[in-house]
Write an enzyme that holds these catalytic residues in place. Structure first.
Site, mmCIF file in Angstrom:
data_model
loop_
_atom_site.group_PDB
_atom_site.id
_atom_site.type_symbol
_atom_site.label_atom_id
_atom_site.label_comp_id
_atom_site.label_asym_id
_atom_site.label_seq_id
_atom_site.Cartn_x
_atom_site.Cartn_y
_atom_site.Cartn_z
ATOM 1 N N GLU A 91 -0.964 -2.249 1.143
ATOM 2 C CA GLU A 91 -0.589 -0.853 1.333
ATOM 3 C C GLU A 91 0.818 -0.840 1.911
ATOM 4 O OE1 GLU A 91 -1.241 3.299 3.666
ATOM 5 O OE2 GLU A 91 -1.256 1.386 4.684
ATOM 6 N N ASP B 193 -3.836 -2.954 5.409
ATOM 7 C CA ASP B 193 -3.317 -1.666 5.867
ATOM 8 C C ASP B 193 -1.930 -1.821 6.495
ATOM 9 O OD1 ASP B 193 -3.792 1.174 6.678
ATOM 10 O OD2 ASP B 193 -3.628 0.333 8.685
HETATM 11 C C1 BGC Z 1 -4.099 4.433 6.561
HETATM 12 C C2 BGC Z 1 -4.280 5.695 7.354
HETATM 13 C C3 BGC Z 1 -4.202 5.356 8.823
HETATM 14 C C4 BGC Z 1 -2.928 4.553 9.142
HETATM 15 C C5 BGC Z 1 -2.957 3.966 10.492
HETATM 16 C C6 BGC Z 1 -2.684 4.063 6.951
HETATM 17 O O1 BGC Z 1 -1.905 3.444 6.159
HETATM 18 O O2 BGC Z 1 -4.251 4.611 5.182
HETATM 19 O O3 BGC Z 1 -5.456 6.370 7.036
HETATM 20 O O4 BGC Z 1 -4.204 6.520 9.588
HETATM 21 O O5 BGC Z 1 -2.765 3.500 8.236
HETATM 22 O O6 BGC Z 1 -3.877 2.915 10.519
#
Ligand code: BGC
Length: 553
Positions: free
Chosen positions: A246, A204
């Site tokens: 991501e 993430d």
């Molecule tokens: C996730 C979100 C989240 C954020 C903070 C993002 O990239 O996909 O759902 O709110 O990270 O963790």
């Protein structure tokens, strides 16, 4: 069926993104759980899925739906136990389905014991696990991501009288990756879960690990270095597991996360996603052609994860102002449909539930270069609820049947973590797994058919090259996917009107296009341009085959 041992399994996979809480509630408390997920594995197998991406399931106060972790080594009790987690992995593997999970490594919850310790005082050993400053002028100019909620990336901590750094909600303090203990601790988290048989992580918020004055604090060389260390760790200690990035960035910055085959195995193709929708809105192939040309080539063992929708808003951070306007005008006519710099809607409502458009989008997802990632419920054409706050409108219970609570839970409806969708156009009484399985022409049955075709051609579509064909109709997107001399021609009419196109296929002279879904045979290719008429929002996948059948086949 045992787990296949292909090292490049992720290139042949179709992933399914799913929050544990939303899929199936096995104990009637109104919240989905691991045991429920395990019960529904056969559904995913039948859908043609061979990779599951689980959203965060760790202990959390759930102020950001689990992306605010308070304990990295335990599971939220409502979702089950570590034993339930292990059973899910074993049962998934028995069906040749891999499971990856979210690794939230940029920030923690302010309820996390690491942060609570850090708040005890400036001398506390955990103090330096976070990023502190006496004033909020440091790293000025760094963009605020949750712009509807946060004014700054700094939050004031009144007890110890310093600011702490956060790229997301202020209850999510960023970890300080300059501290070697933090770097090591996150490696231990990785080991802890991979040891239990997990097949990898969706990492993430990858770009934001380090901060340096005078930069955007995104995609810094130190961040890449750390992920190279993580890659080394997974390759040596857990071979066959993967890291998926991501990184919502412009093409060059997103591509950089593949490194030299020594960083991420996969990264989401964020640049492509909004441009697919822009191509539809403008009835023009150019946005897709341009962005694919900018995001390829990538190293041979790496792969883009391509997707249409996910659990977040459809982000419009990395598009031009003009592109953003096009998107808002076409897809977010009501202010409530927008969030931060994005659109918080599901796939079917985004395109006004137009079946040909939904099919066209799936046909793109399953034939463009990259590994397709479905968002749960979109295979049914589930609706959303823009009146729920934040991104909750696209995280409602999975619709299994027309029974109480959409067959998701036996709890009282008031007890559900979220109301199911009851809008008449998308009501769970008709949009649900059971009804759609019974109806041969349903979207679900159509998607199932498409995943089977994709898997029949998984070498071409999963590993093949792509080449865009030149022609005169800007509404038509046409490309050839190729591997080892075998070819598939994919053609899409992006417009709302019927149209035609002449393609120069002379280099395939003598071959006959065979429509990949129905096996319908088209006339052999000759010297003249090949002529196609295309209904509105339609597509063809044509396998170019040796002309060894009779004319009336
Ligand atoms: C996730 C979100 C989240 C954020 C903070 C993002 O990239 O996909 O759902 O709110 O990270 O963790």
């Amino acid at each position: 069926m045992p787990l296949d041992d292909s090292k490049l399994w992720y290139r042949d996979a179709i992933f399914y993104e799913v929050p544990i809480k939303s899929f199936y509630d096995s104990n009637g408390d109104g919240i989905g759980d691991f045991a429920g997920m395990t019960k529904k594995l056969d559904y995913l197998k039948d859908l043609g899925i061979n990779g599951i991406w689980l959203l965060p399931f760790y202990k959390s106060p759930l102020k950001d739906d689990g992306y605010d972790i308070s304990d990295y080594y335990s599971i939220l009790p409502e979702y089950g136990t570590i034993e339930d987690f292990k059973i899910l992995i074993t049962e998934a593997h028995a069906r040749n389905i891999r499971v990856i999970a979210d690794l939230v490594l940029n920030h923690v919850s302010d309820q996390n014991s690491w942060f609570r310790e850090a708040l005890k005082g400036k001398d506390n050993p955990k103090r330096d696990w976070f990023v502190w400053s006496d004033d909020d002028a440091k790293y000025s100019g760094v963009r605020v991501i949750f712009s509807d909620t946060e004014m700054s990336n700094w939050a004031w901590e009144p007890k110890t009288k310093q600011y702490y750094w956060h790229r997301f909600y202020s209850h999510q303090p960023d970890l300080n990756y300059d501290n070697p203990e933090v770097r090591e601790e996150i490696k231990n988290v990785v080991r802890f879960w991979l040891d239990m048989g997990l097949d990898g992580f969706r990492c993430d918020a990858v770009p934001y690990l380090f901060e340096r004055e005078g930069t955007s604090c995104e995609n810094l060389p130190e961040t890449h270095e750390y992920f190279k260390e993580l890659r080394k760790l997974v390759d040596t200690e857990f071979p066959g597991t993967i890291l998926l990035a991501e990184a919502n960035q412009w093409p060059t910055d997103a591509k950089a996360y593949f490194g030299n085959e020594d960083e991420f195995h996969m990264a989401f193709n964020f640049p492509l996603m909004p441009r697919i929708f822009i191509a539809l809105a403008t009835e023009s192939a150019a946005p897709i052609v341009n962005i694919i040309n900018q995001t390829l080539p990538i190293p041979p063992t790496c792969d883009w994860g391509i997707f249409l929708r996910n659990h977040d808003e459809l982000t419009l951070e990395m598009v031009t102002d003009e592109e953003r306007d096009i998107m808002y005008n076409e897809y977010a006519k009501l202010p409530k449909m927008r969030l931060n710099l994005g659109i918080r809607r599901r796939l079917a409502p985004l395109v006004d539930n137009d079946r040909p458009t939904i099919e066209l989008l799936y046909a793109l997802l399953l034939s463009l270069p990259g590994t397709p990632i479905f968002y749960y419920g979109d295979e049914l054409g589930m609706g959303d609820n823009i009146y729920l706050g934040d991104r909750n409108g696209v995280r409602t219970p999975m619709q299994w049947s027309f029974d109480r609570n959409a067959g998701f839970s036996t709890a009282d409806t008031e007890q559900l973590y979220s109301p199911p969708i009851t809008n008449p156009n998308y009501h769970y009484e008709t949009v649900n797994v059971e009804s759609e399985l019974r109806l041969p022409t349903s979207l679900l049955n159509w998607v199932k058919k498409m995943t089977r075709v994709r898997s029949k051609f998984s070498d071409i579509l999963g590993h093949g090259d792509v080449e865009f064909l030149q022609h005169k109709n800007r509404r038509i997107l046409a490309y050839i996917r190729t591997i080892d001399g075998r070819n598939m021609l994919c053609i899409f009419n992006l417009s709302r009107r019927p149209t035609y196109v002449e393609l120069d296929l002379s280099r395939f002279k003598g071959l006959r296009p065979v429509e990949a879904i129905t096996d319908a045979k088209f006339p052999a290719i000759g010297d003249l341009p090949y002529f196609f008429t295309m209904p509105p929002r339609s597509f063809f996948w044509l396998s170019l085959t040796e002309n060894d059948f009779k004319e009336d086949d």
